[in-house]
Design an enzyme around this catalytic site. Structure first.
Site, mmCIF file in Angstrom:
data_model
loop_
_atom_site.group_PDB
_atom_site.id
_atom_site.type_symbol
_atom_site.label_atom_id
_atom_site.label_comp_id
_atom_site.label_asym_id
_atom_site.label_seq_id
_atom_site.Cartn_x
_atom_site.Cartn_y
_atom_site.Cartn_z
ATOM 1 N N ALA A 37 35.796 66.385 13.220
ATOM 2 C CA ALA A 37 36.752 67.393 13.682
ATOM 3 C C ALA A 37 36.057 68.408 14.578
ATOM 4 O O ALA A 37 36.590 68.795 15.631
ATOM 5 C CB ALA A 37 37.407 68.088 12.492
ATOM 6 N N ASP A 38 34.874 68.827 14.183
ATOM 7 C CA ASP A 38 34.154 69.838 14.948
ATOM 8 C C ASP A 38 33.728 69.319 16.317
ATOM 9 O O ASP A 38 34.025 69.914 17.350
ATOM 10 C CB ASP A 38 32.912 70.295 14.174
ATOM 11 C CG ASP A 38 33.234 71.334 13.124
ATOM 12 O OD1 ASP A 38 34.233 72.044 13.285
ATOM 13 O OD2 ASP A 38 32.477 71.446 12.145
ATOM 14 N N PHE A 39 32.989 68.210 16.341
ATOM 15 C CA PHE A 39 32.427 67.831 17.635
ATOM 16 C C PHE A 39 33.476 67.215 18.558
ATOM 17 O O PHE A 39 33.370 67.336 19.772
ATOM 18 C CB PHE A 39 31.174 66.957 17.501
ATOM 19 C CG PHE A 39 31.364 65.521 17.156
ATOM 20 C CD1 PHE A 39 31.919 64.634 18.052
ATOM 21 C CD2 PHE A 39 30.901 65.029 15.950
ATOM 22 C CE1 PHE A 39 32.054 63.293 17.747
ATOM 23 C CE2 PHE A 39 31.023 63.688 15.638
ATOM 24 C CZ PHE A 39 31.610 62.815 16.538
ATOM 25 N N GLY A 71 35.074 70.123 20.181
ATOM 26 C CA GLY A 71 34.162 70.629 21.204
ATOM 27 C C GLY A 71 34.215 69.809 22.477
ATOM 28 O O GLY A 71 34.213 70.357 23.589
#
Length: 308
Positions: free
Chosen positions: A169-171, A174
């Protein structure tokens, strides 16, 4: 100076992974990234661990996400610190943040504020759930969003869901943010008109819902919830990991009929399977994946991996 983004300046008030991954990609392409950190310890990802350069060193997450950047600490609660931030924004092309919900508005640097005071800056704000929803005010974390979006439900094995190893989810968020900035920089150069830069709002949950697009489409049209298959794939067969005689693992997969014919005839020596009408199409192979997995698993169990 030959880098694609040479001459582009990005100011970032970022932490953890999502926004730092966005600006790391921009830095990799040559942008100057100025990371503005809290004077009380900076980005908290610095302290996830200390494995880089030994005890007391930097955290692996922090090093992974922050190469190629400059860093400055600013006390944005003081007039002098806030003034310096605005001076940085005067020369910036983009501003990226993933602070707690409402933080940029309280500092007077939300998208609407930038449109008024720094119209050339592309504002990019990353949060957990997006504006205008009942839980907009809540913080989100990679594990939480992966579970809520269904990513964990299709990872692992039946009855044993798992979180994908990387911070998906984070990268992914990003990367979506970096792509958005690149698109707007391109549009600006192609059509300079002096209009304030469009703002970009990205949430971890929305991005993971998009990443889950295949599984959701499959369920919508089949009425069947996609099940986790370990390292296998619900979309193609055969596809998976198989142990060899010497205790190692072979990863083998096919993505079209031609590849399947080669695997059956030339690798595992099963022309009978290649000629079987049940396996003529990928849909048929998926419907009978257990038969194919057993045939490939039997072949792998008789062989060893030879290096070289």
């Amino acid at each position: 100076m030959n880098a694609p983004l040479a001459g582009v300046t990005v100011v970032a008030m970022e932490q953890a992974v999502a926004a730092p991954m966005c600006t790391r990609v921009l830095a990799d392409f040559g942008a100057r990234v100025i990371k503005v950190e809290n004077p009380n310890g900076g980005d908290f990802a610095r302290d996830y661990d200390d494995v880089v350069n030994g005890p007391g060193g930097l955290a692996a997450h922090f090093v992974w996400c922050n190469r190629g950047k400059e860093s400055v600490t600013l006390n944005t609660k003081s007039p002098a610190g806030l003034d310096l931030l605005h001076r940085l924004l005067d020369r910036a092309d983009a501003f990226v943040s993933n602070l707690a919900p409402g933080s940029t508005a309280r500092m007077g640097i939300a998208a609407a504020d930038l449109a008024q005071h720094h119209p050339n800056v592309i504002p990019v704000e990353i949060d957990g759930y997006g504006p205008g929803v009942p839980i907009s005010h809540k913080r989100a974390y990679d594990l939480l969003v992966q579970a809520e979006s269904g990513s964990c439900a299709i990872t692992g094995y039946p009855g044993m869901p798992a979180k994908p190893g990387p911070a998906m989810a984070d990268f992914t968020t990003g990367l979506y943010a970096a792509i958005s900035i690149l698109a707007l920089l391109f549009a600006r150069r192609a059509h300079p008109d002096g209009v304030p830069a469009p703002s970009v709002e990205l949430s971890l949950f929305d991005v993971m819902t998009d990443v889950m697009g295949y599984a959701l489409t499959y369920t919508q049209h089949s009425g069947i919830d996609q099940q986790p298959l370990g390292v296998g794939s619900p979309a193609v067969a055969p596809y998976g990991a198989f142990p060899t005689r010497d205790g190692q693992t072979v990863v083998l997969g096919t993505t079209n009929d031609r590849e399947w014919q080669r695997v059956a005839r030339e690798i595992i020596g099963r022309p009978d399977l290649a000629d079987d009408p049940r396996f003529a199409t990928n849909a048929g192979r998926c419907a009978h994946r257990e038969i194919l997995d057993d045939a490939i698993g039997t072949w792998c169990a008789r062989h060893e991996i030879v290096a070289g």
